[in-house]
Design a protein around this motif. Structure first.
Motif, PDB file in Angstrom:
ATOM      1  N   GLU A 152       0.821  -1.210   0.000  1.00 15.32           N
ATOM      2  CA  GLU A 152       0.000   0.000   0.000  1.00 15.32           C
ATOM      3  C   GLU A 152       0.859   1.267   0.000  1.00 15.32           C
ATOM      4  OE1 GLU A 152      -2.748  -0.015   3.222  1.00 15.32           O
ATOM      5  OE2 GLU A 152      -3.659  -1.928   2.661  1.00 15.32           O
ATOM      6  N   MET A 153       2.140   1.117   0.275  1.00 17.74           N
ATOM      7  CA  MET A 153       3.033   2.262   0.362  1.00 17.74           C
ATOM      8  C   MET A 153       3.382   2.764  -1.034  1.00 17.74           C
ATOM      9  SD  MET A 153       4.722   4.214   2.415  1.00 17.74           S
ATOM     10  CE  MET A 153       6.044   5.420   2.323  1.00 17.74           C
ATOM     11  N   PRO A 154       3.138   4.050  -1.352  1.00 19.75           N
ATOM     12  CA  PRO A 154       3.550   4.587  -2.660  1.00 19.75           C
ATOM     13  C   PRO A 154       5.061   4.475  -2.819  1.00 19.75           C
ATOM     14  CG  PRO A 154       2.059   6.105  -1.525  1.00 19.75           C
ATOM     15  CD  PRO A 154       2.451   5.068  -0.530  1.00 19.75           C
ATOM     16  N   LEU A 155       5.512   3.922  -3.936  1.00 22.33           N
ATOM     17  CA  LEU A 155       6.930   3.633  -4.078  1.00 22.33           C
ATOM     18  C   LEU A 155       7.773   4.886  -4.274  1.00 22.33           C
ATOM     19  CD1 LEU A 155       6.788   0.325  -6.144  1.00 22.33           C
ATOM     20  CD2 LEU A 155       7.492   0.617  -3.758  1.00 22.33           C
ATOM     21  N   ASP A 156       7.194   5.965  -4.813  1.00 19.36           N
ATOM     22  CA  ASP A 156       7.986   7.189  -4.915  1.00 19.36           C
ATOM     23  C   ASP A 156       8.290   7.750  -3.532  1.00 19.36           C
ATOM     24  OD1 ASP A 156       5.316   7.866  -4.525  1.00 19.36           O
ATOM     25  OD2 ASP A 156       5.396   9.651  -5.794  1.00 19.36           O
ATOM     26  N   ARG A 157       7.361   7.622  -2.605  1.00 21.05           N
ATOM     27  CA  ARG A 157       7.604   8.033  -1.214  1.00 21.05           C
ATOM     28  C   ARG A 157       8.506   7.019  -0.508  1.00 21.05           C
ATOM     29  NH1 ARG A 157       5.536  11.978  -3.944  1.00 21.05           N
ATOM     30  NH2 ARG A 157       3.999  13.284  -2.904  1.00 21.05           N
ATOM     31  N   ALA A 158       8.281   5.758  -0.790  1.00 20.95           N
ATOM     32  CA  ALA A 158       9.076   4.707  -0.148  1.00 20.95           C
ATOM     33  C   ALA A 158      10.558   4.844  -0.465  1.00 20.95           C
ATOM     34  CB  ALA A 158       8.578   3.335  -0.583  1.00 20.95           C
ATOM     35  N   SER A 159      10.898   5.336  -1.658  1.00 21.33           N
ATOM     36  CA  SER A 159      12.304   5.445  -2.038  1.00 21.33           C
ATOM     37  C   SER A 159      13.085   6.312  -1.057  1.00 21.33           C
ATOM     38  CB  SER A 159      12.426   6.014  -3.458  1.00 21.33           C
ATOM     39  OG  SER A 159      11.976   7.354  -3.520  1.00 21.33           O
ATOM     40  N   LEU A 160      12.444   7.322  -0.493  1.00 22.75           N
ATOM     41  CA  LEU A 160      13.129   8.232   0.420  1.00 22.75           C
ATOM     42  C   LEU A 160      13.546   7.545   1.712  1.00 22.75           C
ATOM     43  CD1 LEU A 160      10.803  11.346   0.024  1.00 22.75           C
ATOM     44  CD2 LEU A 160      12.853  10.769  -1.269  1.00 22.75           C
ATOM     45  N   LEU A 161      12.898   6.438   2.017  1.00 23.15           N
ATOM     46  CA  LEU A 161      13.222   5.711   3.248  1.00 23.15           C
ATOM     47  C   LEU A 161      14.603   5.066   3.180  1.00 23.15           C
ATOM     48  CD1 LEU A 161       9.773   3.944   3.825  1.00 23.15           C
ATOM     49  CD2 LEU A 161      10.602   6.036   4.903  1.00 23.15           C
ATOM     50  N   GLY A 162      15.125   4.883   1.957  1.00 20.45           N
ATOM     51  CA  GLY A 162      16.388   4.173   1.810  1.00 20.45           C
ATOM     52  C   GLY A 162      17.598   4.952   2.256  1.00 20.45           C
ATOM     53  N   CYS A 163      17.475   6.295   2.351  1.00 18.84           N
ATOM     54  CA  CYS A 163      18.637   7.080   2.789  1.00 18.84           C
ATOM     55  C   CYS A 163      18.212   8.246   3.669  1.00 18.84           C
ATOM     56  CB  CYS A 163      19.449   7.562   1.599  1.00 18.84           C
ATOM     57  SG  CYS A 163      20.892   8.551   2.055  1.00 18.84           S
ATOM     58  N   ALA A 164      17.579   9.271   3.095  1.00 18.95           N
ATOM     59  CA  ALA A 164      17.323  10.506   3.829  1.00 18.95           C
ATOM     60  C   ALA A 164      16.537  10.271   5.114  1.00 18.95           C
ATOM     61  CB  ALA A 164      16.565  11.494   2.938  1.00 18.95           C
ATOM     62  N   VAL A 165      15.461   9.512   5.022  1.00 22.38           N
ATOM     63  CA  VAL A 165      14.608   9.294   6.187  1.00 22.38           C
ATOM     64  C   VAL A 165      15.307   8.400   7.204  1.00 22.38           C
ATOM     65  CG1 VAL A 165      12.392   8.405   6.978  1.00 22.38           C
ATOM     66  CG2 VAL A 165      12.530   9.645   4.817  1.00 22.38           C
ATOM     67  N   THR A 166      15.853   7.291   6.726  1.00 15.73           N
ATOM     68  CA  THR A 166      16.540   6.362   7.621  1.00 15.73           C
ATOM     69  C   THR A 166      17.717   7.037   8.317  1.00 15.73           C
ATOM     70  OG1 THR A 166      15.876   4.349   6.457  1.00 15.73           O
ATOM     71  CG2 THR A 166      17.964   4.285   7.624  1.00 15.73           C
ATOM     72  N   THR A 167      18.447   7.881   7.593  1.00 17.85           N
ATOM     73  CA  THR A 167      19.601   8.552   8.183  1.00 17.85           C
ATOM     74  C   THR A 167      19.170   9.607   9.204  1.00 17.85           C
ATOM     75  OG1 THR A 167      20.911   8.185   6.187  1.00 17.85           O
ATOM     76  CG2 THR A 167      21.657   9.912   7.680  1.00 17.85           C
ATOM     77  N   GLY A 168      18.205  10.451   8.844  1.00 17.13           N
ATOM     78  CA  GLY A 168      17.782  11.510   9.751  1.00 17.13           C
ATOM     79  C   GLY A 168      17.077  10.992  10.982  1.00 17.13           C
ATOM     80  N   LEU A 169      16.110  10.103  10.788  1.00 15.33           N
ATOM     81  CA  LEU A 169      15.405   9.538  11.945  1.00 15.33           C
ATOM     82  C   LEU A 169      16.352   8.693  12.797  1.00 15.33           C
ATOM     83  CD1 LEU A 169      11.953   8.368  10.491  1.00 15.33           C
ATOM     84  CD2 LEU A 169      12.515  10.532  11.575  1.00 15.33           C
ATOM     85  N   GLY A 170      17.179   7.890  12.125  1.00 10.07           N
ATOM     86  CA  GLY A 170      18.076   7.008  12.864  1.00 10.07           C
ATOM     87  C   GLY A 170      19.097   7.771  13.687  1.00 10.07           C
TER      88      GLY A 170
END
Length: 361
Positions: A152-170
């Motif tokens: 159900e996750m839009p893949l254009d949004r999901a792509s951001l999880l691979g670096c920017a989101v994972t790095t900032g949140l992590g």
């Protein structure tokens, strides 16, 4: 397939026909749906960090599994996946001690003497960038570079999880381990910095101060949960933050990768505070901090990709997004074609965007 190839540094990418091999042991072939254009890609294109050339750039992506090689157990054809450059072997001392992001990646790449996963039109080797090479219509990666996500996750949004989101949140959740009620300053409000801002908000920080010279990025930081913003043009940001907080912050997170801002992050700490450096500081640059400050138990530490456990973290971030608790739509500055990547790099140089996303047909 069409892919964005970097042949020289510093240099621009060119769109070329690239051949991609069949999946071998534990390899997965993916049809790329979307790929974020990250400042890290630009760092390599400008030659600030070394990489083997020619290469297909890109490292922040999502897609759908097309084919799997022998021994693959983690994913299957049809799965929606997010890639992450923190591919891990699972057997080295770092993996076995739970620090997967520091894995030495033993046995995950093809040997240099044999056929590579990518090759040019004449059969010459094309080197894979950060074990991914996302700026192509397909990717061939080790299965341990992938996290399966809710379809159900839009893949254009999901792509951001691979670096920017994972790095900032992590950086907030794992490396700094921000606790409810603490104060946090984030220096740099690009894709990673904005996610550090919203990570601090989710973690329950009482004071979140965003530092950036660009008005639009300060406005976005307020949208992402900042309680205060600081413009370095108004004066020394360290002095501004000390005045706002009455002495300094518990945590300072540097998300640019410059010597001055790294030193500022340490200087704006209160007694016992911690500076977490996320930005990619160019090779050869040395950081100077006052030694006496260590007598106040101030600390400075690095954060690689947010100290992530991405196969656990990314599905959780998907859940937060689907529940409306994680902002991703607001992070996307625009969607572009593959042949517009050089223009996207120019926008990054000018500081105009949080994230552009390449969307493949």
């Amino acid at each position: 397939m069409k892919a964005a190839v970097l042949r020289n540094t510093p240099g621009k990418v060119t769109i070329e026909d690239v051949s991609i091999d069949k999946p071998q042991q534990r390899e997965v072939l993916i049809r790329t749906s979307a790929a974020g254009v990250c400042h890290s890609d630009l760092h390599y294109a400008e030659g600030h960090f070394p990489t083997r050339l020619p290469t297909v750039l890109g490292h922040e992506s999502a897609g759908i599994v097309e084919e799997v090689g022998p021994g693959v157990t983690h994913v299957k054809p049809g799965d929606h996946v997010v890639s992450c450059l923190s591919v891990y072997c699972g057997t080295c001392e770092y993996c076995l001690s739970g620090r997967l992001v520091l894995c030495r990646k033993r046995g995950l790449r093809r040997g240099r003497g044999g056929p590579q996963r990518l090759s040019d039109g004449d059969g010459g080797a094309m080197w894979q960038f950060l074990d991914l090479s996302s700026f192509g219509e397909q990717m061939l990666v080790h299965e341990n570079a992938l996290a399966v996500v809710n379809p159900e996750m839009p893949l254009d949004r999901a792509s951001l999880l691979g670096c920017a989101v994972t790095t900032g949140l992590g950086a907030v959740f794992h490396t700094a381990a921000v606790s409810p009620g603490e104060s946090v300053a984030i220096i740099g409000c690009g894709g990673v910095g904005l996610n550090a801002v919203q990570g601090a908000s989710i973690a329950g920080a009482a004071r979140i101060i965003a530092v950036d010279p660009i008005p639009s990025k300060r406005e976005m930081a307020l949208l992402f949960g900042a309680t205060d913003v600081v413009d370095p043009a108004d004066g020394d940001p360290v002095a501004q933050i000390q005045e706002l907080t009455g002495g300094g912050v518990d945590h300072a997170i540097e998300a640019i990768g410059l010597k001055p801002t790294t030193e500022q992050a340490f200087a704006m700490l209160r007694i016992g505070g911690t500076a977490t450096i996320v930005g990619m500081i160019p090779m050869g640059v040395k950081i100077e901090v006052p030694g006496i400050d260590f007598m106040s138990e101030k600390r400075i530490q690095g954060s690689l990709m947010g100290s992530n456990r991405f196969q656990v973290d990314i599905p959780r971030y998907v859940d937060l997004y689907l529940k409306g608790r994680l902002k991703l739509d607001e992070l996307v500055s625009g969607t572009i074609r593959l042949d517009q990547i050089n223009d996207a790099f120019d926008q990054i140089r000018r500081g105009e965007v949080a994230r552009n996303v390449v969307v493949f047909d």
